[in-house]
Design an enzyme around this catalytic site. Structure first.
Site, PDB file in Angstrom:
ATOM      1  CE1 TYR A 131      -4.436   1.253   0.652  1.00 43.13           C
ATOM      2  CE2 TYR A 131      -3.117   3.064   1.494  1.00 43.13           C
ATOM      3  CZ  TYR A 131      -4.324   2.571   1.042  1.00 43.13           C
ATOM      4  OH  TYR A 131      -5.421   3.389   0.986  1.00 43.13           O
ATOM      5  CE1 TYR A 163      -5.575   6.068  -1.388  1.00 43.37           C
ATOM      6  CE2 TYR A 163      -7.442   7.508  -1.855  1.00 43.37           C
ATOM      7  CZ  TYR A 163      -6.650   6.815  -0.956  1.00 43.37           C
ATOM      8  OH  TYR A 163      -6.950   6.873   0.388  1.00 43.37           O
TER       9      TYR A 163
END
Length: 388
Positions: A297, A341
């Site tokens: 991430y 994103y």
């Protein structure tokens, strides 16, 4: 307690479908429409229909509730629906929830989804503007008056301490940005397709909150992503190779807050990630050397380095050098800095493609992918692997 012993979830469920909308800065449609499109695409990929679905999982932040998505997507009766808290930290936990439901017989086919207009609608990067009073929100009250108003500012506190402790310069974070954009440049689905960057580009990008530059911060994206989970046995009867959930975990550390855990003994690591790492390694029986691809991430580059260190791929302060050495194929879709994103859900999809052998940046012989969820918050992780 499971936090101190292996769990038995691994090997009982598999991801059999992935689907997404296009990734854009202005989708031109509602978040519900994005969710339904992504769910439909994932079911098509799995060769299943809405009638096969009896479970849905999403994020607490999602504006499209499970029941509304079921209605809009033509899904009938549901036996399981669930939501995971803490923003991007929820990503891998949605698959964990789905796998738990499948393994226990509560549901047969569960779709995990996330959809938002994060660029054209609400922008998380704009920080806290309006908030209903909550117990967890009280922690923010200690920091907002000091000017710590945005996620970038919260992460910058830890990033500055990391650099000071290990005698590093902000350029070390650029290693992550360069790798992500290199992969995004070869990915037609990525927003930054055809646009690689160099370390010099990173160093020339403007400050956002020192020591974070523009190219240390992920994009803001409109789009949707969905994943279909079912039992390994049923997965073997479907057209796509099953991508098995080898291990799944959630984690929160001591003195945990959402993204302002500044009162811990140190700021150079991610204790919540350490909880997830221990459980994934313990339950899978694997070690870092067994991982073929890392999908970590990357909302902000410093936390990628800390994740590598918490998972044991390298020592404390060595994450930048590890990335620079290309010691592990990393974020082969381009990550959230390069592709989109989507609160990490598109990263899970890339891990699936790597195991299937269909990534645009395919790692030869990839059999095991590590995926992580949002960091600096209570988080989650997965190890996905080939069947058999």
């Amino acid at each position: 307690m499971s936090i101190r012993r292996p769990d038995t979830l691994g090997g009982k469920a598999a991801v059999v479908g992935i689907g997404a909308t296009e990734f854009s800065k202005n989708s031109g449609r509602s978040e519900l429409k994005l969710a339904v499109e992504a769910v439909g695409a994932a079911l098509d990929d799995a060769d299943l229909t809405p009638a096969d679905v009896d479970g849905l999982v999403t994020f607490t932040m999602d504006t499209s509730p499970e029941i509304t998505v079921a209605q809009a997507a033509g899904i009938g009766e549901l036996s399981f629906f669930s939501r995971i808290h803490y923003g991007g930290g929820a990503a891998c936990a949605t698959v964990q929830q789905a796998a738990l439901a499948v393994a226990s017989g509560v549901a047969d086919v569960v779709v995990c989804y996330r959809a938002f207009n994060e660029r054209s609608g609400r922008r998380f990067g704009s920080g806290v503007q309006r908030r209903e009073p909550t117990a967890e929100g009280a922690a923010l009250g200690w920091n907002l008056p000091s000017g710590l108003l945005t996620p970038a500012s919260w992460v910058a506190m830890a990033a500055q301490r990391y650099l000071h402790t290990y005698g590093l310069e902000p350029e070390v974070f650029g290693q992550v940005a360069v790798v992500d954009r290199r992969h995004a440049a070869r990915n037609p689905a990525a927003y930054f397709h055809g646009q690689p960057i160099t370390l010099a580009d990173h160093a020339a990008s403007r400050w956002i909150v020192e020591p974070l530059r523009l190219l240390d911060c992920c994009q803001e994206t409109d789009g949707g992503q969905a994943l279909v989970v079912t039992s390994v046995e049923r997965a073997r009867d479907l057209p796509r190779p099953p991508v098995v959930v080898v291990a799944a975990a959630q984690g929160a550390g001591r003195s945990q807050e959402q993204m302002t855990s500044f009162y811990r003994d140190g700021l150079t690591g991610l204790p919540e990630t350490a909880v997830v790492a221990r459980q994934l390694w313990r339950s899978s029986g694997l070690v870092p050397a067994d991982i073929d691809v890392g999908i970590l991430y990357d909302h902000f580059t410093p936390f990628v380095l800390m994740q590598l260190e918490e998972f044991g791929f390298c020592g404390p302060g060595e994450g930048g050098a590890f990335v620079a050495a290309d010691a592990l194929p990393l974020n082969t879709h381009g990550g959230q800095l390069g592709e989109a994103y989507l609160h990490g859900m598109n990263g899970i999809a890339e891990a699936v493609r790597q195991i299937r052998g269909t990534s645009v940046n395919q790692v030869a012989g990839a059999a095991r992918s590590l995926v992580t969820a949002g960091t600096g918050v209570p988080t989650s992780g997965l190890i996905l692997g080939a069947d058999g």
